[in-house]
Each structure stands twice: as structure tokens, then as C-alpha cells.
Scaffold this active site. Structure first.
Site, mmCIF file in Angstrom:
data_model
loop_
_atom_site.group_PDB
_atom_site.id
_atom_site.type_symbol
_atom_site.label_atom_id
_atom_site.label_comp_id
_atom_site.label_asym_id
_atom_site.label_seq_id
_atom_site.Cartn_x
_atom_site.Cartn_y
_atom_site.Cartn_z
ATOM 1 N N MET A 12 0.820 -1.216 0.000
ATOM 2 C CA MET A 12 0.000 0.000 0.000
ATOM 3 C C MET A 12 0.857 1.270 0.000
ATOM 4 O O MET A 12 0.667 2.152 -0.826
ATOM 5 C CB MET A 12 -0.946 -0.027 1.193
ATOM 6 C CG MET A 12 -2.120 0.880 0.972
ATOM 7 S SD MET A 12 -3.573 0.367 1.875
ATOM 8 C CE MET A 12 -2.975 0.294 3.529
ATOM 9 N N PRO A 190 -36.045 -5.170 6.599
ATOM 10 C CA PRO A 190 -36.310 -3.750 6.311
ATOM 11 C C PRO A 190 -37.363 -3.106 7.204
ATOM 12 O O PRO A 190 -37.406 -1.894 7.333
ATOM 13 C CB PRO A 190 -36.775 -3.765 4.849
ATOM 14 C CG PRO A 190 -37.256 -5.149 4.616
ATOM 15 C CD PRO A 190 -36.508 -6.057 5.524
ATOM 16 N N GLU A 238 1.790 2.599 20.028
ATOM 17 C CA GLU A 238 1.436 3.742 19.177
ATOM 18 C C GLU A 238 1.449 5.038 20.001
ATOM 19 O O GLU A 238 1.912 6.074 19.526
ATOM 20 C CB GLU A 238 0.044 3.494 18.559
ATOM 21 C CG GLU A 238 -0.390 4.485 17.514
ATOM 22 C CD GLU A 238 0.252 4.260 16.147
ATOM 23 O OE1 GLU A 238 1.086 3.348 16.008
ATOM 24 O OE2 GLU A 238 -0.074 5.024 15.224
ATOM 25 N N ARG A 264 -8.516 3.305 17.095
ATOM 26 C CA ARG A 264 -8.847 2.933 15.709
ATOM 27 C C ARG A 264 -10.341 3.189 15.498
ATOM 28 O O ARG A 264 -11.172 2.741 16.298
ATOM 29 C CB ARG A 264 -8.546 1.450 15.498
ATOM 30 C CG ARG A 264 -8.737 0.979 14.081
ATOM 31 C CD ARG A 264 -7.606 1.325 13.153
ATOM 32 N NE ARG A 264 -6.355 0.700 13.524
ATOM 33 C CZ ARG A 264 -5.160 1.197 13.186
ATOM 34 N NH1 ARG A 264 -5.063 2.308 12.475
ATOM 35 N NH2 ARG A 264 -4.049 0.586 13.552
ATOM 36 N N HIS A 271 -6.221 9.696 8.970
ATOM 37 C CA HIS A 271 -6.187 9.789 10.431
ATOM 38 C C HIS A 271 -6.593 11.188 10.892
ATOM 39 O O HIS A 271 -6.333 12.181 10.221
ATOM 40 C CB HIS A 271 -4.768 9.540 10.942
ATOM 41 C CG HIS A 271 -4.306 8.111 10.834
ATOM 42 N ND1 HIS A 271 -5.086 7.084 10.367
ATOM 43 C CD2 HIS A 271 -3.114 7.553 11.160
ATOM 44 C CE1 HIS A 271 -4.386 5.950 10.405
ATOM 45 N NE2 HIS A 271 -3.191 6.207 10.878
#
Ligand code: HSE
Length: 364
Positions: A12, A190, A238, A264, A271
Site C-alpha cells: 500500500m 427492512p 502507538e 482505531r 487519520h
């Protein structure tokens, strides 16, 4: 022309790097070589000046031929190959997106808009290892660059809202599959009201065929308040990166504390971060706004009103863009030296690929 080897160019970050290099015609300035663990011997991408065959990314003798290597292959590859390559006597430039070497003494974390002068200095001092920073750290520093440059920041608390892309391509696809899974439930029922369908969907998330192989948990209609591994401090890895990497990039004489909770969320690519900034003196808001917007060409000040915030200050609004909007700027009611801010950024561009591209440009 410099020989530049690309490793992990199909992943990526690698793909975004290739796309940006094509847009900026960077391949015209180098002789490019493509390395792969699985495609060795196959035809290389037909690019301006590229060596026609893909080379083996574990073949040290071929890697050693390069003046510059750029790896987007990930930390495991770096850990395995980089020491062997250096021990073999290779003295070229290593540019890496992975975190493995970031905190090494002989490596500089690169973030061109913020530390171009430090990069130049490092090059003059013979530094050869240039590593891209953590995405949220890079995006925050570009956004708040003006305040750091002015020496105004006492500390920062950053609460992140990190997109699925930060966990990888498979995770992005999994988020979409999770959304489809719950969407299909709605399509099959539905006539149910909101509370009834919520109950059914909540139950469905516990079903064995709910797609969660990569995240391990539902992210769709949910959030996950832990990213990366656990540390003894109680932080996630992180969260730990924020202070150590930001201060390394800024080369702060006195450590600026930066901490918060990394979360997350179900955004796909970009981000966001909510920031509480403790200033070390009281500065009026218009001065702060000017410092922020004039710090570098990428930061974009968003007026602190509802329509501009909802239009310009969202992950959806910045997807695929190099601009880093900073908004929700106001003094907090806690005190005149407490500043509130919110920022978004494309974590695959300035958060990953673009600092590598800038570093390559600087070298060539
Ligand atoms: N660690 C980041 C994330 C990826 O998980 O979102 C960007 O470095």
C-alpha cells in the site's frame, strides 16, 4: 544517474509512493531497479529508465549495487536484511517506511516540511539511514509546526482517531466486509425499527462468520481503543511513539511531553487527532492562527465554525490530498494558555510515502 532500488513497491505505501513519483516525474531523474521476494526474474514496471527485470530483494550482491534503497516492505524485512547489507560493506543511502530503525542513533526520522534543515545537516555529517516517522506523529507535527517552531509548546495531549488503512490493506478490506455484513442484516429486515435492528446487529457481530480475522474485533459501528502492542507504562506502543519520535524529529533540547489515547475508528484512509496544547505563555488567537498557517506550504487553517469544520476538517475531505487541515482552534475554558485543535491528514501521503519521496528528491 543514481541507481535507486525499490523494495515493497507493490504494497500500500509502496503503491502510493509509485503513484506520487509518477505524478512528479521523479523516475526521469534516476535509474530505477525493482526488487521483490516473489517476482524475481519477471518484467519490471515499464517506467522511464527502469531496469527491465525484477531483482530478488534478498540478493545482497544485487542490493549492494544500489546507491539508494527505498524499502516499504515492512519491519521484518528491514530487521533481516539491513544488518546483513551494512555488514557486507554497503555504504549507500537507506530510506525506510518501517519503524524498526527509527530510534537508532545513526538514523534520522525524516519529515521534510518540518526538519529539512536537520536532514541537510545529517547528510553533511555522513548519516546514511533516513526513516519515515509514525503517521500520526508526522501529521501532527506538520499541523502544529508553527507552534513548535516558535517554541510555544509546553506539552500536548493527542487523542487520535486512526483509520483502518494504518493497520494495512487487508484491514481496510475487512472494515468494508464488516460494513457489508451489518448492511445485509438491514436489507434482510427492512421493517425493523432502530432499537430492534441495533439489537440484531449487535448480536450478529458475535456470530462466527462475522469477518474479524485481521482486527480481531468489530470496527464497523464500533471503535477500538488500542493500537499496536502493550507496554509496561500502560501505554500502547502507538501512544509511546508520539513523544519519542516527535522529540527526535524536532531535536528538542528539553523533551516536550506528548501523550494521549490512540483509537482505531471506522474511517478508511485518513487519520484525525484532537489536540490539547499547553502553551508556555499566553498568546492571542490570531497570532496562533498566523503561526500555524504560515509554518509550511501544506498546513491549511480551517475556520472554527460548524460548516467549515464539517466540510474541510474530516478524514473524507483529505483523502488523497497533501494538505493538512488544522481547525477547531480556540482557547479552552481551562485557561488562557490551553489551546484546543483538531487536525486530519492522509496517512498514506504525508503519513508514510511523501517523506520518503522528498528524501529521495533531496538525494538526487
Ligand atoms: N501505526 C499506524 C496505525 C500506521 O496503526 O495507524 C501509520 O504509521
Amino acid at each position: 544517474m543514481k541507481k535507486v532500488g525499490f523494495i515493497g513497491w507493490r504494497g500500500m505505501v509502496g503503491s502510493v509512493l509509485m503513484e506520487r513519483m509518477l505524478q512528479e516525474n521523479d523516475f526521469a531523474a534516476i535509474k530505477s531497479y525493482f526488487f521483490s521476494t516473489s517476482l524475481g526474474g519477471e518484467k519490471a514496471p515499464a517506467l522511464n529508465g527502469a531496469y527491465p527485470e525484477v531483482l530478488n530483494s534478498k540478493d545482497i550482491s544485487q542490493l549492494k549495487e544500489m546507491d539508494i534503497l527505498i524499502s516499504c516492505q515492512g519491519g521484518d524485512y528491514t530487521k533481516e536484511i539491513f544488518p546483513i547489507l551494512r555488514n557486507s560493506g554497503w555504504n549507500g543511502y537507506w530510506i525506510d517506511a518501517a519503524s524498526s530503525l527509527r530510534m537508532e542513533e545513526d538514523a534520522l526520522i525524516i519529515l521534510d516540511p518540518v526538519n529539512r534543515d536537520k536532514i541537510e545537516q545529517a547528510l553533511n555529517n555522513g548519516v546514511k539511514n533516513f526513516i519515515g516517522g509514525n503517521c500520526t506523529v508526522s501529521l501532527m507535527l506538520i499541523g502544529l509546526h508553527g507552534l513548535f517552531k516558535e517554541g510555544l509548546v509546553d506539552w500536548v495531549s493527542s487523542m487520535t482517531y486512526q483509520a483502518a488503512s494504518g493497520a494495512g490493506a487487508k484491514n481496510m478490506m475487512e472494515l468494508l466486509s464488516q460494513m457489508k455484513f451489518v448492511g445485509d442484516y438491514l436489507a434482510k429486515n427492512p421493517s425493523l425499527g432502530a432499537l430492534e435492528i441495533e439489537k440484531k446487529i449487535s448480536q450478529s457481530m458475535g456470530e462466527s462468520d462475522f469477518p474479524k480475522e485481521n482486527f480481531g474485533h468489530p470496527l464497523a459501528l464500533n471503535l477500538l481503543p488500542w493500537i499496536d502492542t502493550e507496554l509496561a507504562s500502560g501505554q500502547s506502543k502507538e501512544e509511546w511513539k508520539a513523544q519519542v519520535e516527535a522529540n527526535k524529529i524536532l531535536q528538542s533540547r528539553k523533551i516536550i511531553p506528548i501523550d494521549g489515547t490512540c483509537v482505531r475508528v471506522g474511517a478508511l484512509r485518513c487519520h484525525s487527532q484532537a489536540l490539547t496544547i499547553k502553551l508556555n505563555r499566553s498568546v492571542d488567537l490570531s497570532t496562533i492562527e498566523n503561526l500555524i498557517k504560515e509554518a509550511n506550504p501544506w498546513v491549511k487553517l480551517v475556520a472554527n465554525n460548524k460548516s467549515a469544520s464539517l466540510q474541510e476538517l474530516t478524514p473524507a475531505a483529505v483523502s488523497g490530498k497533501l494538505s493538512i487541515p488544522v481547525g477547531r482552534l480556540r482557547k479552552m475554558t481551562i485557561g488562557d494558555d490551553y489551546l484546543n485543535a483538531f487536525t486530519c491528514g492522509d496517512q498514506l501521503l504525508w503519513g508514510a510515502a511523501e517523506p520518503l519521496r522528498c528524501m529521495l528528491r533531496q538525494l538526487i
